[in-house]
Design a protein around this motif. Structure first.
Motif, PDB file in Angstrom:
ATOM      1  N   ARG A  31       0.836  -1.197   0.000  1.00  0.00           N
ATOM      2  CA  ARG A  31       0.000   0.000   0.000  1.00  0.00           C
ATOM      3  C   ARG A  31       0.877   1.256   0.000  1.00  0.00           C
ATOM      4  O   ARG A  31       0.589   2.220  -0.712  1.00  0.00           O
ATOM      5  N   ILE A  32       1.922   1.252   0.785  1.00  0.00           N
ATOM      6  CA  ILE A  32       2.838   2.398   0.814  1.00  0.00           C
ATOM      7  C   ILE A  32       3.439   2.625  -0.573  1.00  0.00           C
ATOM      8  O   ILE A  32       3.489   3.752  -1.069  1.00  0.00           O
ATOM      9  N   LEU A  33       3.893   1.550  -1.216  1.00  0.00           N
ATOM     10  CA  LEU A  33       4.525   1.691  -2.524  1.00  0.00           C
ATOM     11  C   LEU A  33       3.530   2.187  -3.569  1.00  0.00           C
ATOM     12  O   LEU A  33       3.872   3.031  -4.414  1.00  0.00           O
ATOM     13  N   GLY A  34       2.302   1.683  -3.528  1.00  0.00           N
ATOM     14  CA  GLY A  34       1.297   2.123  -4.487  1.00  0.00           C
ATOM     15  C   GLY A  34       0.947   3.590  -4.319  1.00  0.00           C
ATOM     16  O   GLY A  34       0.864   4.349  -5.291  1.00  0.00           O
ATOM     17  N   VAL A  35       0.750   3.995  -3.072  1.00  0.00           N
ATOM     18  CA  VAL A  35       0.428   5.392  -2.788  1.00  0.00           C
ATOM     19  C   VAL A  35       1.608   6.286  -3.146  1.00  0.00           C
ATOM     20  O   VAL A  35       1.436   7.360  -3.738  1.00  0.00           O
ATOM     21  N   ALA A  36       2.803   5.871  -2.784  1.00  0.00           N
ATOM     22  CA  ALA A  36       3.989   6.672  -3.081  1.00  0.00           C
ATOM     23  C   ALA A  36       4.159   6.857  -4.587  1.00  0.00           C
ATOM     24  O   ALA A  36       4.518   7.945  -5.045  1.00  0.00           O
ATOM     25  N   ALA A  37       3.903   5.808  -5.366  1.00  0.00           N
ATOM     26  CA  ALA A  37       4.031   5.921  -6.825  1.00  0.00           C
ATOM     27  C   ALA A  37       3.070   6.980  -7.360  1.00  0.00           C
ATOM     28  O   ALA A  37       3.441   7.795  -8.218  1.00  0.00           O
ATOM     29  N   ASP A  38       1.834   6.983  -6.869  1.00  0.00           N
ATOM     30  CA  ASP A  38       0.854   7.973  -7.328  1.00  0.00           C
ATOM     31  C   ASP A  38       1.255   9.388  -6.920  1.00  0.00           C
ATOM     32  O   ASP A  38       1.167  10.324  -7.720  1.00  0.00           O
ATOM     33  N   LEU A  39       1.691   9.550  -5.679  1.00  0.00           N
ATOM     34  CA  LEU A  39       2.046  10.885  -5.196  1.00  0.00           C
ATOM     35  C   LEU A  39       3.315  11.409  -5.866  1.00  0.00           C
ATOM     36  O   LEU A  39       3.413  12.604  -6.166  1.00  0.00           O
ATOM     37  N   LEU A  40       4.267  10.531  -6.105  1.00  0.00           N
ATOM     38  CA  LEU A  40       5.501  10.961  -6.773  1.00  0.00           C
ATOM     39  C   LEU A  40       5.212  11.396  -8.209  1.00  0.00           C
ATOM     40  O   LEU A  40       5.825  12.348  -8.709  1.00  0.00           O
ATOM     41  N   ALA A  41       4.290  10.700  -8.863  1.00  0.00           N
ATOM     42  CA  ALA A  41       3.916  11.090 -10.226  1.00  0.00           C
ATOM     43  C   ALA A  41       3.163  12.409 -10.233  1.00  0.00           C
ATOM     44  O   ALA A  41       3.313  13.226 -11.142  1.00  0.00           O
ATOM     45  N   GLU A  42       2.349  12.621  -9.197  1.00  0.00           N
ATOM     46  CA  GLU A  42       1.498  13.816  -9.150  1.00  0.00           C
ATOM     47  C   GLU A  42       2.237  15.043  -8.631  1.00  0.00           C
ATOM     48  O   GLU A  42       2.086  16.147  -9.169  1.00  0.00           O
ATOM     49  N   ARG A  43       3.063  14.869  -7.592  1.00  0.00           N
ATOM     50  CA  ARG A  43       3.664  16.010  -6.911  1.00  0.00           C
ATOM     51  C   ARG A  43       5.177  16.120  -7.083  1.00  0.00           C
ATOM     52  O   ARG A  43       5.762  17.126  -6.703  1.00  0.00           O
ATOM     53  N   GLY A  44       5.807  15.081  -7.603  1.00  0.00           N
ATOM     54  CA  GLY A  44       7.250  15.122  -7.758  1.00  0.00           C
ATOM     55  C   GLY A  44       7.966  14.494  -6.584  1.00  0.00           C
ATOM     56  O   GLY A  44       7.344  14.012  -5.619  1.00  0.00           O
ATOM     57  N   LEU A  45       9.285  14.522  -6.634  1.00  0.00           N
ATOM     58  CA  LEU A  45      10.101  13.810  -5.653  1.00  0.00           C
ATOM     59  C   LEU A  45      10.103  14.459  -4.281  1.00  0.00           C
ATOM     60  O   LEU A  45      10.558  13.842  -3.313  1.00  0.00           O
ATOM     61  N   ASP A  46       9.618  15.685  -4.175  1.00  0.00           N
ATOM     62  CA  ASP A  46       9.649  16.384  -2.887  1.00  0.00           C
ATOM     63  C   ASP A  46       8.408  16.146  -2.039  1.00  0.00           C
ATOM     64  O   ASP A  46       8.233  16.805  -1.004  1.00  0.00           O
ATOM     65  N   PHE A  78      10.316   2.520  -7.792  1.00  0.00           N
ATOM     66  CA  PHE A  78      10.640   2.416  -9.210  1.00  0.00           C
ATOM     67  C   PHE A  78      11.682   1.336  -9.491  1.00  0.00           C
ATOM     68  O   PHE A  78      12.412   1.405 -10.484  1.00  0.00           O
ATOM     69  N   ALA A  79      11.729   0.333  -8.631  1.00  0.00           N
ATOM     70  CA  ALA A  79      12.712  -0.746  -8.800  1.00  0.00           C
ATOM     71  C   ALA A  79      12.549  -1.445 -10.147  1.00  0.00           C
ATOM     72  O   ALA A  79      13.539  -1.764 -10.816  1.00  0.00           O
ATOM     73  N   ASP A  80      11.304  -1.686 -10.554  1.00  0.00           N
ATOM     74  CA  ASP A  80      11.075  -2.391 -11.817  1.00  0.00           C
ATOM     75  C   ASP A  80      11.558  -1.559 -13.000  1.00  0.00           C
ATOM     76  O   ASP A  80      12.129  -2.097 -13.962  1.00  0.00           O
ATOM     77  N   GLN A  81      11.324  -0.240 -12.957  1.00  0.00           N
ATOM     78  CA  GLN A  81      11.741   0.611 -14.064  1.00  0.00           C
ATOM     79  C   GLN A  81      13.266   0.721 -14.143  1.00  0.00           C
ATOM     80  O   GLN A  81      13.838   0.668 -15.232  1.00  0.00           O
ATOM     81  N   PHE A  82      13.923   0.885 -12.983  1.00  0.00           N
ATOM     82  CA  PHE A  82      15.381   0.905 -12.995  1.00  0.00           C
ATOM     83  C   PHE A  82      15.924  -0.415 -13.535  1.00  0.00           C
ATOM     84  O   PHE A  82      16.877  -0.435 -14.330  1.00  0.00           O
TER      85      PHE A  82
END
Length: 225
Positions: A31-46, A78-82
């Motif tokens: 759940r953390i990873l899924g939410v983090a992926a959405d927020l990182l895409a929406e708001r950026g790395l910060d 983003f382990a899969d993408q790297f």
């Protein structure tokens, strides 16, 4: 004898609790990873770590227990993408045709970069050593440099191609990847095709056909900014 048997008999209650705890931990992590992926895409790395915890429905302490640093969280999201970028370069290094190998690696790495706005930000930050993630990106950059050397030696890549030109390519592709998700992959493929054609040394050979144009509108892009 009955007392001894009861001592030796396995306690069936203890094992029943352990899978439940593991399942809870796995659920929280996913759940953390899924939410983090959405927020990182929406708001950026910060995006604040506290915001990730809040949206994931876990405590901040739980988040930091799973991912002690922002870098660790981003790398895992983003382990899969790297890994896909590394795999693309590793596969290209096995290709016998130097130009096909060089072109294929560039196309695949740029496609992964353009496929997710969150990963695009993470990839660029890692590429410019702003994230402290070095392992995967070191393999990618070293592999690309080796592919460029082989293509030059074969007379297929222009002699004045510099390794810093990879940086230009990543920067250009990053700008496209920041656009609308439905247009970014198509635009990226066309941009990379243009650039690869300009990198070729064997200009006597016919140019490869370009991918179809992307549905981009300059006024829409300016308004979005």
């Amino acid at each position: 004898m009955g007392t001894e048997d009861s001592r030796l008999r396995p306690d069936r209650r203890a094992p029943a609790q352990e899978p439940r705890l593991r399942a809870d931990a796995l659920h929280n992590r996913n759940r953390i990873l899924g939410v983090a992926a959405d927020l990182l895409a929406e708001r950026g790395l910060d995006v604040p770590m506290a915001a990730v915890a809040r949206h994931a429905g876990v405590g901040v302490a739980t988040l930091y227990r799973r991912f002690p640093t922002r870098r660790a969280l981003i790398q895992e999201v983003f382990a899969d993408q790297f890994a896909a970028c590394v795999a693309a370069v590793d596969e290209a290094l096995t290709c016998l045709d130097p130009w096909d190998a060089f072109r294929g690696a560039v196309e695949q790495v740029c496609a992964v970069q353009a496929g997710n706005p969150g990963f695009n930000s993470a990839f660029v930050a890692a590429y410019f050593e702003e994230l402290g993630i070095s392992g995967e990106l070191d393999r990618v950059t070293c592999g690309l440099n080796e592919l460029a050397r082989r293509a030059k030696d074969a007379g297929r890549l222009r002699a004045d191609f510099a390794t810093s030109d990879f940086t230009l390519l990543i920067m250009a592709n990053s700008g496209i990847s920041a656009q609308a998700p439905e247009a970014a992959p198509t635009a990226s493929r066309r941009l990379v095709a243009y650039l690869l054609d300009s990198f070729r040394a064997d200009r006597a050979a016919p140019a490869d056909p370009l991918p179809p144009p992307a549905p981009l509108d300059l006024y829409d892009i300016l308004r979005s900014r």
